[in-house]
Design a protein around this motif. Structure first.
Motif, mmCIF file in Angstrom:
data_model
loop_
_atom_site.group_PDB
_atom_site.id
_atom_site.type_symbol
_atom_site.label_atom_id
_atom_site.label_comp_id
_atom_site.label_asym_id
_atom_site.label_seq_id
_atom_site.Cartn_x
_atom_site.Cartn_y
_atom_site.Cartn_z
ATOM 1 N N ARG A 59 0.814 -1.218 0.000
ATOM 2 C CA ARG A 59 0.000 0.000 0.000
ATOM 3 C C ARG A 59 0.848 1.268 0.000
ATOM 4 N N GLU A 60 1.838 1.329 0.866
ATOM 5 C CA GLU A 60 2.650 2.533 0.967
ATOM 6 C C GLU A 60 3.360 2.835 -0.353
ATOM 7 N N ALA A 61 3.900 1.799 -0.987
ATOM 8 C CA ALA A 61 4.595 1.991 -2.264
ATOM 9 C C ALA A 61 3.629 2.413 -3.365
ATOM 10 N N LEU A 62 2.431 1.852 -3.367
ATOM 11 C CA LEU A 62 1.434 2.222 -4.373
ATOM 12 C C LEU A 62 1.005 3.676 -4.198
ATOM 13 N N GLU A 63 0.736 4.065 -2.946
ATOM 14 C CA GLU A 63 0.259 5.423 -2.705
ATOM 15 C C GLU A 63 1.348 6.473 -2.918
ATOM 16 N N ALA A 64 2.594 6.028 -3.032
ATOM 17 C CA ALA A 64 3.689 6.954 -3.338
ATOM 18 C C ALA A 64 3.785 7.255 -4.834
ATOM 19 N N LEU A 65 3.039 6.514 -5.640
ATOM 20 C CA LEU A 65 3.066 6.739 -7.087
ATOM 21 C C LEU A 65 2.207 7.948 -7.447
ATOM 22 N N PRO A 66 2.661 8.791 -8.372
ATOM 23 C CA PRO A 66 1.904 9.989 -8.763
ATOM 24 C C PRO A 66 0.514 9.634 -9.297
ATOM 25 N N GLY A 67 -0.496 10.304 -8.771
ATOM 26 C CA GLY A 67 -1.857 10.071 -9.229
ATOM 27 C C GLY A 67 -2.543 8.896 -8.569
ATOM 28 N N VAL A 68 -1.841 8.199 -7.687
ATOM 29 C CA VAL A 68 -2.404 7.030 -7.014
ATOM 30 C C VAL A 68 -2.720 7.386 -5.565
ATOM 31 N N GLY A 69 -4.000 7.397 -5.231
ATOM 32 C CA GLY A 69 -4.425 7.651 -3.856
ATOM 33 C C GLY A 69 -4.872 6.357 -3.200
ATOM 34 N N ARG A 70 -5.512 6.485 -2.067
ATOM 35 C CA ARG A 70 -5.929 5.305 -1.312
ATOM 36 C C ARG A 70 -6.926 4.447 -2.097
ATOM 37 N N LYS A 71 -7.867 5.087 -2.781
ATOM 38 C CA LYS A 71 -8.880 4.325 -3.521
ATOM 39 C C LYS A 71 -8.232 3.499 -4.623
ATOM 40 N N THR A 72 -7.336 4.113 -5.400
ATOM 41 C CA THR A 72 -6.659 3.391 -6.482
ATOM 42 C C THR A 72 -5.830 2.242 -5.911
ATOM 43 N N ALA A 73 -5.115 2.510 -4.831
ATOM 44 C CA ALA A 73 -4.324 1.456 -4.199
ATOM 45 C C ALA A 73 -5.219 0.308 -3.741
ATOM 46 N N ASN A 74 -6.374 0.635 -3.177
ATOM 47 C CA ASN A 74 -7.312 -0.395 -2.737
ATOM 48 C C ASN A 74 -7.782 -1.262 -3.896
ATOM 49 N N VAL A 75 -8.096 -0.627 -5.022
ATOM 50 C CA VAL A 75 -8.560 -1.382 -6.192
ATOM 51 C C VAL A 75 -7.479 -2.343 -6.667
ATOM 52 N N VAL A 76 -6.251 -1.849 -6.777
ATOM 53 C CA VAL A 76 -5.155 -2.693 -7.262
ATOM 54 C C VAL A 76 -4.881 -3.838 -6.292
ATOM 55 N N LEU A 77 -4.826 -3.535 -5.005
ATOM 56 C CA LEU A 77 -4.557 -4.575 -4.014
ATOM 57 C C LEU A 77 -5.665 -5.621 -4.000
ATOM 58 N N ASN A 78 -6.900 -5.184 -4.143
ATOM 59 C CA ASN A 78 -8.035 -6.109 -4.128
ATOM 60 C C ASN A 78 -8.129 -6.916 -5.416
ATOM 61 N N THR A 79 -8.137 -6.216 -6.548
ATOM 62 C CA THR A 79 -8.460 -6.854 -7.816
ATOM 63 C C THR A 79 -7.274 -7.611 -8.416
ATOM 64 N N ALA A 80 -6.082 -7.055 -8.290
ATOM 65 C CA ALA A 80 -4.900 -7.710 -8.862
ATOM 66 C C ALA A 80 -4.269 -8.714 -7.906
ATOM 67 N N PHE A 81 -4.329 -8.424 -6.597
ATOM 68 C CA PHE A 81 -3.592 -9.244 -5.638
ATOM 69 C C PHE A 81 -4.468 -9.989 -4.627
ATOM 70 N N GLY A 82 -5.780 -9.767 -4.692
ATOM 71 C CA GLY A 82 -6.688 -10.535 -3.841
ATOM 72 C C GLY A 82 -6.735 -10.127 -2.389
#
Length: 211
Positions: A108-131
């Motif tokens: 999560r921390e690494a994802l949210e450090a990416l430009p344009g990626v907030g908590r919601k986007t990180a949540n989607v990626v963690l849920n949908t791509a990584f389960g």
């Protein structure tokens, strides 16, 4: 809302859609990340049209980085806020190449450090791509959760924390997909289609419609 009613709502949503999926098209965690980043204040349909042209040409951090900002803009110019999104896509790809071996981090921390990626986007990626059993709360989920009284809160963060607390473990992986689809097609903003809703008798919304 009591827990018995809440569980019955979730059971009905699961029975109606046992294997819910995001409506964004993707074939890798990176494609999903870029699609979600592009989807802010844009429809999934418009994002899918853009990525259908972009991904056959470039669908890795390095290949998109090689396009440059102007190159990315050509593919996403039909999407709202495409100028700033193109900048963020390129910055994100550079970080993935330089710091993460061109892989999307399952962190999560690494994802949210990416430009344009907030908590919601990180949540989607963690849920949908990584389960991960995360719950990404957007405007649809915020509306459905408050309107039905499934999980009430004054902000999206409030609703997320409430959902994480009250949703039983067996439903957590899929609940954000069920709620976003329910909000997108049934419990719509202006005139909810209560008359055709599979959870109408369980919903605690005071002003129901006949649609």
């Amino acid at each position: 809302m009591n827990n018995t009613k809440r569980v019955e709502i979730l059971k009905r949503l699961r029975e109606n859609n046992p294997n819910p999926q995001t409506e964004l098209n993707w074939n890798s965690p990176f494609e999903l990340l870029i699609a979600v980043l592009l989807s802010a204040q844009a429809t999934d349909v418009s994002v899918n049209k853009a990525t259908a042209k972009l991904y056959p040409v470039a669908n890795t951090p390095k290949s998109i980085l090689d396009l440059g900002v102007d190159g990315v803009k050509e593919y996403i110019k039909t999407i709202g806020l495409f100028n700033s999104k193109a900048e963020n896509v390129i910055k994100t790809c550079r970080i993935l190449v330089e710091q993460h071996n061109s892989e999307v981090p399952e962190n999560r921390e690494a994802l949210e450090a990416l430009p344009g990626v907030g908590r919601k986007t990180a949540n989607v990626v963690l849920n949908t791509a990584f389960g991960w059993p995360t719950i990404a709360v957007d405007t649809h989920i915020y509306r459905v959760s408050n309107r039905t009284k499934l999980a009430m809160g004054k902000t999206v963060d409030n609703v997320e924390q409430k959902l994480l607390k009250v949703i039983p473990k067996e439903f957590k992986l899929d609940v954000h997909h069920w709620l976003i689809l329910h909000g997108r097609y049934t419990c719509v903003a202006r005139k909810p289609r209560c008359g055709s809703c599979i959870i109408e008798d369980l919903c605690e919304y005071a002003t129901k419609t006949e649609l």
